[in-house]
Scaffold this motif. Structure first.
Motif, PDB file in Angstrom:
ATOM      1  N   VAL A  87      -2.100  12.104  17.371  1.00 51.06           N
ATOM      2  CA  VAL A  87      -2.196  11.827  16.354  1.00 51.06           C
ATOM      3  C   VAL A  87      -1.991   9.710  15.517  1.00 51.06           C
ATOM      4  CG1 VAL A  87      -1.962  11.207  13.602  1.00 51.06           C
ATOM      5  CG2 VAL A  87      -2.084  13.693  14.003  1.00 51.06           C
ATOM      6  N   ILE A  88      -2.545   9.607  16.222  1.00 53.44           N
ATOM      7  CA  ILE A  88      -3.351   8.092  15.971  1.00 53.44           C
ATOM      8  C   ILE A  88      -3.226   6.998  14.727  1.00 53.44           C
ATOM      9  CG2 ILE A  88      -3.916   5.865  16.955  1.00 53.44           C
ATOM     10  CD1 ILE A  88      -5.409   7.923  19.305  1.00 53.44           C
ATOM     11  N   ASN A  89      -2.195   6.669  14.097  1.00 52.25           N
ATOM     12  CA  ASN A  89      -2.269   6.167  12.697  1.00 52.25           C
ATOM     13  C   ASN A  89      -2.820   4.542  12.917  1.00 52.25           C
ATOM     14  OD1 ASN A  89      -1.005   8.270  11.437  1.00 52.25           O
ATOM     15  ND2 ASN A  89       0.932   7.489  12.291  1.00 52.25           N
ATOM     16  N   THR A  90      -3.877   3.947  12.256  1.00 54.15           N
ATOM     17  CA  THR A  90      -3.884   2.598  12.363  1.00 54.15           C
ATOM     18  C   THR A  90      -4.377   2.229  10.829  1.00 54.15           C
ATOM     19  OG1 THR A  90      -6.992   3.614  12.259  1.00 54.15           O
ATOM     20  CG2 THR A  90      -6.094   3.326  14.279  1.00 54.15           C
ATOM     21  N   GLY A  91      -3.937   2.481  10.111  1.00 55.48           N
ATOM     22  CA  GLY A  91      -3.820   1.745   8.795  1.00 55.48           C
ATOM     23  C   GLY A  91      -4.601   2.689   7.698  1.00 55.48           C
ATOM     24  N   GLY A  92      -5.238   1.755   6.545  1.00 57.69           N
ATOM     25  CA  GLY A  92      -5.642   2.651   5.833  1.00 57.69           C
ATOM     26  C   GLY A  92      -5.216   2.754   4.183  1.00 57.69           C
ATOM     27  N   THR A  93      -5.510   3.484   3.022  1.00 64.17           N
ATOM     28  CA  THR A  93      -5.065   3.694   2.520  1.00 64.17           C
ATOM     29  C   THR A  93      -3.852   5.302   2.822  1.00 64.17           C
ATOM     30  OG1 THR A  93      -6.767   3.076   0.562  1.00 64.17           O
ATOM     31  CG2 THR A  93      -5.723   4.760   0.186  1.00 64.17           C
ATOM     32  N   ILE A  94      -3.928   5.928   3.012  1.00 66.71           N
ATOM     33  CA  ILE A  94      -3.479   7.146   3.535  1.00 66.71           C
ATOM     34  C   ILE A  94      -1.331   6.150   4.381  1.00 66.71           C
ATOM     35  CG2 ILE A  94      -4.209   7.302   6.541  1.00 66.71           C
ATOM     36  CD1 ILE A  94      -3.719  10.026   5.630  1.00 66.71           C
ATOM     37  N   ALA A  95      -1.518   4.474   4.707  1.00 63.42           N
ATOM     38  CA  ALA A  95      -0.628   4.560   4.878  1.00 63.42           C
ATOM     39  C   ALA A  95      -0.203   3.413   3.772  1.00 63.42           C
ATOM     40  CB  ALA A  95      -1.053   3.848   5.969  1.00 63.42           C
ATOM     41  N   MET A  96      -0.641   3.310   2.546  1.00 57.00           N
ATOM     42  CA  MET A  96      -0.056   2.392   1.832  1.00 57.00           C
ATOM     43  C   MET A  96       0.546   3.042   0.625  1.00 57.00           C
ATOM     44  SD  MET A  96      -3.972  -0.383   1.209  1.00 57.00           S
ATOM     45  CE  MET A  96      -4.543  -0.735   2.831  1.00 57.00           C
ATOM     46  N   SER A  97       1.171   1.911  -0.234  1.00 60.85           N
ATOM     47  CA  SER A  97       1.549   2.734  -1.483  1.00 60.85           C
ATOM     48  C   SER A  97       0.989   1.888  -2.284  1.00 60.85           C
ATOM     49  CB  SER A  97       3.494   2.420  -0.985  1.00 60.85           C
ATOM     50  OG  SER A  97       3.795   3.059   0.411  1.00 60.85           O
ATOM     51  N   VAL A  98       1.933   2.511  -3.791  1.00 61.49           N
ATOM     52  CA  VAL A  98       0.984   1.691  -5.155  1.00 61.49           C
ATOM     53  C   VAL A  98       2.089   0.613  -5.371  1.00 61.49           C
ATOM     54  CG1 VAL A  98       0.357   1.609  -7.616  1.00 61.49           C
ATOM     55  CG2 VAL A  98      -0.168   2.962  -5.620  1.00 61.49           C
ATOM     56  N   ASP A  99       2.168  -0.287  -5.729  1.00 61.93           N
ATOM     57  CA  ASP A  99       3.495  -1.676  -6.055  1.00 61.93           C
ATOM     58  C   ASP A  99       3.850  -1.055  -7.544  1.00 61.93           C
ATOM     59  OD1 ASP A  99       2.026  -2.881  -6.613  1.00 61.93           O
ATOM     60  OD2 ASP A  99       2.869  -4.528  -5.009  1.00 61.93           O
ATOM     61  N   GLU A 100       4.981  -2.241  -8.593  1.00 65.27           N
ATOM     62  CA  GLU A 100       5.025  -2.036  -9.899  1.00 65.27           C
ATOM     63  C   GLU A 100       4.152  -2.338 -10.221  1.00 65.27           C
ATOM     64  OE1 GLU A 100       8.863  -4.278  -9.743  1.00 65.27           O
ATOM     65  OE2 GLU A 100      10.451  -2.444  -8.889  1.00 65.27           O
ATOM     66  N   SER A 101       3.071  -3.512  -9.212  1.00 69.83           N
ATOM     67  CA  SER A 101       2.168  -4.616 -10.506  1.00 69.83           C
ATOM     68  C   SER A 101       0.971  -3.389 -10.759  1.00 69.83           C
ATOM     69  CB  SER A 101       1.863  -5.807  -9.744  1.00 69.83           C
ATOM     70  OG  SER A 101       1.104  -5.407  -8.207  1.00 69.83           O
ATOM     71  N   GLU A 102       0.682  -2.367  -9.298  1.00 67.88           N
ATOM     72  CA  GLU A 102       0.057  -1.347  -9.510  1.00 67.88           C
ATOM     73  C   GLU A 102      -1.207  -1.733  -8.283  1.00 67.88           C
ATOM     74  OE1 GLU A 102      -2.026   0.280 -12.769  1.00 67.88           O
ATOM     75  OE2 GLU A 102      -0.529   0.874 -14.072  1.00 67.88           O
ATOM     76  N   GLY A 103      -1.168  -2.820  -7.602  1.00 63.56           N
ATOM     77  CA  GLY A 103      -1.513  -2.706  -6.370  1.00 63.56           C
ATOM     78  C   GLY A 103      -1.166  -1.967  -5.559  1.00 63.56           C
ATOM     79  N   VAL A 104      -2.423  -1.462  -4.785  1.00 65.17           N
ATOM     80  CA  VAL A 104      -2.235  -0.944  -3.034  1.00 65.17           C
ATOM     81  C   VAL A 104      -2.035  -1.631  -2.038  1.00 65.17           C
ATOM     82  CG1 VAL A 104      -3.630   2.067  -1.668  1.00 65.17           C
ATOM     83  CG2 VAL A 104      -3.417   1.004  -4.682  1.00 65.17           C
ATOM     84  N   LYS A 105      -1.294  -1.288  -1.199  1.00 64.31           N
ATOM     85  CA  LYS A 105      -1.020  -2.413  -0.118  1.00 64.31           C
ATOM     86  C   LYS A 105      -0.474  -1.653   1.029  1.00 64.31           C
ATOM     87  CE  LYS A 105       2.374  -5.106  -2.712  1.00 64.31           C
ATOM     88  NZ  LYS A 105       2.199  -6.044  -3.276  1.00 64.31           N
ATOM     89  N   PRO A 106      -0.155  -2.288   1.978  1.00 62.17           N
ATOM     90  CA  PRO A 106       0.931  -1.218   2.903  1.00 62.17           C
ATOM     91  C   PRO A 106       2.597  -2.424   3.011  1.00 62.17           C
ATOM     92  CG  PRO A 106      -0.541  -3.194   4.716  1.00 62.17           C
ATOM     93  CD  PRO A 106      -1.162  -2.510   2.780  1.00 62.17           C
ATOM     94  N   LEU A 107       3.265  -0.871   2.218  1.00 66.42           N
ATOM     95  CA  LEU A 107       4.137  -1.597   1.757  1.00 66.42           C
ATOM     96  C   LEU A 107       5.427  -1.174   3.186  1.00 66.42           C
ATOM     97  CD1 LEU A 107       4.671  -0.518  -1.952  1.00 66.42           C
ATOM     98  CD2 LEU A 107       4.358  -2.841  -0.561  1.00 66.42           C
TER      99      LEU A 107
END
Length: 323
Positions: free
Chosen positions: A7-27
């Motif tokens: 399994v090779i991870n390259t990023g994207g939403t599957i690797a992101m989280s929602v922060d307190e401001s409801e922004g989706v980003k790699p945390l």
């Protein structure tokens, strides 16, 4: 004996989280690794965090780097299959690029998520499990690069993102999925008849993509005459027709030996040289415009970038785009 799956991870939403401001980003860098314990029952899984980029940051050069990485890992470790996690915005492009340029018979599956890892109903874990199961299934060999989403298996050549947020966003218009995944099995009901492979060294060709619209001004294309472009892809109306005002600019580009590939902005069907009027498909074909066999614009662009490393002869390019 369990299959060995990389399994090779390259990023994207599957690797992101929602922060307190409801922004989706790699945390965090290891979000996908949390799913790893759930994969052990299906295969002997090795997971590598290759890069961590949102998919709009992915370029053809990065796709080619990923191709080289996959080839190296397969040659060194003899995996039975590969799964790539990827952001959804350009997932179909990376999958199709790999489909064109990877000289392998083992299953290569691309997947991702529409909901981030800490959202309710996150689809990343089940998509990854389904992808590992697909990559480990012997039936998945020799079918080209596959895209697995929402319990469906799609061929990279035909799949496209059809919805901005729905978890069932990946569909194959006109063709449908080639298989499905249930709780007990991976099942195929058809497979691509044609496999294409193009050996390449890099992915550096400069090929813009433009969409035809009513009243299109030739000045919008005129700047291309002064640019060092290697080719052009046009998303035409319907069956393959363009506003007559831009035809003279296209002729100038063709006179400079710049190949122009025509696709339809419709998501079903393919372009044909049927309409015989100014800007119609018949005139364009006679000028030397290349007609593509059902690819969408973004995929035709990648194919032209790859094909230009094989030939720059217009007739040979047309034969490649008829496949």
């Amino acid at each position: 004996m369990q299959k060995k799956i990389l399994v090779i991870n390259t990023g994207g939403t599957i690797a992101m989280s929602v922060d307190e401001s409801e922004g989706v980003k790699p945390l965090e860098d290891h979000a996908v690794e949390k799913i790893l314990p759930f994969l052990d029952r299906y295969a002997d899984v090795t997971m590598i965090n290759h890069i961590n980029l949102p998919s709009p940051h992915i370029t053809p050069a990065i796709m080619n780097e990923l191709r080289l990485f996959i080839q190296h890992e397969l040659s060194q470790h003899g995996y039975d299959g590969v799964v790539v996690t990827h952001g959804t915005d350009t997932l179909e492009e990376t999958a199709y690029f790999l489909d064109l340029t990877l000289p392998v018979t083992v299953p290569v599956v691309v997947t991702g998520a529409m909901r981030s890892s800490n959202e309710l109903g996150a689809d990343g874990p089940v998509n990854l499990i389904s992808s590992v199961r697909t990559a480990a299934d012997p039936q998945s060999r020799n079918k080209g690069v596959l895209v697995v989403f929402n319990d469906e298996i799609h061929a990279a050549r035909h799949v496209t993102k059809t919805h901005t947020s729905n978890v069932a966003t990946f569909q194959s218009p006109q063709y449908g999925p080639i298989g499905t995944i249930s709780k007990k099995s991976v099942s195929y009901h058809h497979a691509p008849l044609v496999r294409e492979y193009y050996p390449i060294a890099s992915a550096q060709a400069d090929v813009p993509l433009l969409k035809a619209v009513s009243g299109m001004d030739p000045r919008w294309l005129g700047f291309l005459l002064e640019q060092p472009v290697d080719g052009l892809v046009l998303e035409a109306f319907g069956l393959g027709n363009l506003p007559p005002a831009i035809v003279p600019v296209l002729q100038e580009l063709l006179d400079k030996k710049i190949p122009i590939v025509l696709v339809s902005r419709c998501y079903n069907g393919q372009v044909q040289d049927v309409y015989d009027y100014a800007g119609g498909g018949r005139q364009l074909k006679e000028m030397g415009v290349l007609f593509s066999n059902g690819l969408n614009g973004q995929k035709a662009r990648l194919k032209l970038m790859v094909a230009l490393q094989q030939t720059r002869d217009f007739q040979e390019l047309q034969q490649l785009f008829e496949q």
